[in-house]
Design an enzyme around this catalytic site. Structure first.
Site, short mmCIF file in Angstrom:
data_model
loop_
_atom_site.label_atom_id
_atom_site.label_comp_id
_atom_site.label_asym_id
_atom_site.label_seq_id
_atom_site.Cartn_x
_atom_site.Cartn_y
_atom_site.Cartn_z
N ASP A 21 11.21 -2.41 -12.79
CA ASP A 21 10.83 -1.05 -12.40
C ASP A 21 12.14 -0.27 -12.19
O ASP A 21 13.17 -0.67 -12.74
CB ASP A 21 9.97 -1.11 -11.12
CG ASP A 21 9.19 0.15 -10.87
OD1 ASP A 21 8.20 0.39 -11.56
OD2 ASP A 21 9.58 0.93 -9.97
N ALA B 35 0.03 -4.77 -7.84
CA ALA B 35 1.04 -5.12 -6.84
C ALA B 35 2.28 -4.26 -7.08
O ALA B 35 2.38 -3.57 -8.10
CB ALA B 35 1.40 -6.60 -6.95
N LYS B 36 3.17 -4.27 -6.16
CA LYS B 36 4.45 -3.57 -6.33
C LYS B 36 5.42 -4.11 -5.29
O LYS B 36 5.01 -4.60 -4.24
CB LYS B 36 4.28 -2.06 -6.11
CG LYS B 36 5.32 -1.22 -6.79
CD LYS B 36 5.00 -1.07 -8.29
CE LYS B 36 5.97 -0.18 -9.00
NZ LYS B 36 5.56 0.04 -10.39
N GLY B 37 6.72 -3.99 -5.57
CA GLY B 37 7.71 -4.46 -4.61
C GLY B 37 8.95 -3.60 -4.66
O GLY B 37 9.15 -2.82 -5.59
N VAL C 76 3.81 -5.76 -1.93
CA VAL C 76 2.41 -5.48 -1.57
C VAL C 76 1.52 -5.94 -2.72
O VAL C 76 1.76 -5.60 -3.88
CB VAL C 76 2.19 -3.96 -1.34
CG1 VAL C 76 0.71 -3.65 -1.12
CG2 VAL C 76 3.01 -3.48 -0.14
#
Ligand code: NAD
Length: 431
Positions: free
Chosen positions: A165, A124-126, A79
């Site tokens: 992460d 953002a992050k995934g 995202v």
């Protein structure tokens, strides 16, 4: 055991971060703080709508051949919440209960965090829904590479720059960088941060989050008129963030009186010998001490309390027992909203996570700058520049808090939202 069949646990470290997992709708939980800050700012209703929506959400299938020859399809998300201020920035996590809602919430959170420290990144992050402890290294690498190729349209030094992460690390970042580079037909180091130093990582990245905690704690003590030499510090968590914070805080004149990890807690009211404790954990991995029960650490009389382990450890149940003057949130989300209210009425000064632990993303920014410039800085340069950014951000949040008579947490959200909104106003709406 061949490298192919060794468990993925051997290359990644399992993490306990369960931020947002307990809630039904993690995105709404995250945005409740956004809403109150937006209201205090008097944010224009149109811009409010823009900032409440993620720019791009991508869900991809990640089929791989397992070691026994059968095909299994995993699911991955990425995202980009907002890119008005620059490329998306945020980690990739591998965990069985990753959801699109959680990834969206964390992508929004990264947007505000980058804006608080005023680095030119959006959020953002995934994540990939998988359990690395049940995968071999080879399977983990195939998942990483297939997921990378699935989200390739988003990735790029100018558009979206992932980082490690939960359950991902520099090895995973090296695989992502290699996969992207194979498609680009040349080496692109700046597409991810958190890489090994020998392949474009930055000096000082490992220590950056703990160093940011030390710097913001020093700034808080100065603001409250407490001399550093009289400051007693208690630190929950002795991992990457907590151990570095303990080391730097003691080197900078504070007295670290207690540290804990999941095995126990050490306490000495005259100050612990931190180099000694670090030597011990280097050899034995964990503290394995019980000078006081670990849970009691939070209630110690001290000037600075650093929760640097888990989320939701300071709650409405134990907030009354907190006797620290300053809480520096090294961990993400250690304080619940209920505890916030109690602590504010008891006059406890909180350096919120969005500011206190932003040292890591700030040095990630430095890594990206160095990769793009092809010119690498020594550690002293990294640390000096980190100090400039952290001290400036602390002062700006404190100024916002004083101006609007709000807590540092609310002020940090107000500052961040104002910064993202301002860029949207200047850029206008396309088409
Ligand atoms: P880590 O895994 O290196 O360390 C976590 C530490 O917490 C370990 O020492 C562990 O034993 C301890 N711990 C676990 N349960 C405990 C308990 N019940 N009581 C006391 N100690 C306990 O993790 P880390 O990288 O240091 O991250 C810590 C927190 O900081 C997490 O919330 C993480 O999301 C956040 N954070 C980390 C970074 C970073 O750069 N590493 C950046 C931003 C935020």
């Amino acid at each position: 055991m061949t490298p192919e069949l060794s468990p993925a646990k051997s290359v990644i470290r399992m993490d306990r971060d369960t931020r947002f997992r307990a809630t039904d709708n993690p995105f709404e939980e995250m945005m409740s703080r956004f809403d109150s800050a937006a209201q205090l700012l008097g944010l224009d209703p149109g811009l409010y709508q823009v900032l409440r929506h993620a720019e791009k959400k991508l869900t991809v299938s990640v089929p791989i051949i397992r070691d026994d020859g059968h095909i299994e399809v995993f699911t991955g998300h990425r995202v980009i919440y907002n890119s008005a201020r620059g490329p998306g920035k945020g980690g990739i996590r591998f965990r069985p209960d990753v959801t699109l809602d959680e990834v969206t919430a964390l992508a929004a959170w990264m947007t505000w965090k980058c804006a608080v420290v005023n680095i030119p990144f959006g959020g953002a992050k995934g994540g990939v829904v998988c359990n690395p402890s049940e995968l071999s290294v080879g399977e983990l690498e195939r998942i990483t590479r297939r997921y990378t190729s699935g989200i390739m349209t988003l990735l790029g030094p100018d558009s979206d720059v992932p980082a490690p992460d939960v359950n991902t690390n520099e090895t995973v970042m090296a695989w992502i960088m290699d996969t992207y580079s194979m498609h680009a037909r040349h080496t692109v180091t700046s597409v991810v941060t958190g890489k090994p130093v020998v392949m474009g990582g930055s000096y000082g990245r490992r220590e950056a989050t703990g160093r940011g905690c030390m710097l913001t704690s020093q700034a808080a003590l100065a603001l409250l008129g407490i001399p550093v030499s009289t400051a007693r510090v208690a630190i929950q968590g002795f991992g990457n963030v907590g151990s570095v914070a303990a080391d730097l805080m003691s080197k900078n004149g504070m007295s670290v009186i207690a540290v804990s990890d999941h095995t126990g807690a050490l306490y000495n009211d005259r100050g612990l010998d931190i180099p000694d404790v670090l030597d011990w954990t280097k050899k034995n991995k964990y503290l394995e001490a019980e000078a006081i029960p670990g849970a009691d650490l939070l209630g110690l009389e001290c000037e600075v309390l650093v929760p640097a382990a888990l989320e939701n450890v300071i709650t409405s149940k134990n907030a009354e027992s907190i006797r620290a003057k300053v809480i520096c949130e090294g961990a993400n989300g250690p304080t619940t909203a209920g505890a916030d209210t109690i602590l504010a009425s008891n006059g406890v000064f909180i350096i919120p996570d969005i500011l206190a632990n932003a040292g890591g993303v700030t040095v990630s920014y430095f890594e990206w700058v160095q990769d793009r410039g092809g010119y690498f800085w020594d550690e002293a340069t990294v640390n000096n520049r980190l100090a400039l950014i952290m001290n400036r951000a602390f002062d700006e949040v404190a100024h916002m808090a004083a101006k609007h008579q709000v807590t540092m947490r609310t002020a940090s959200y107000m500052l961040a939202i104002d910064r993202v909104a301002e860029i949207h106003r200047l850029r206008g709406l396309y088409a």
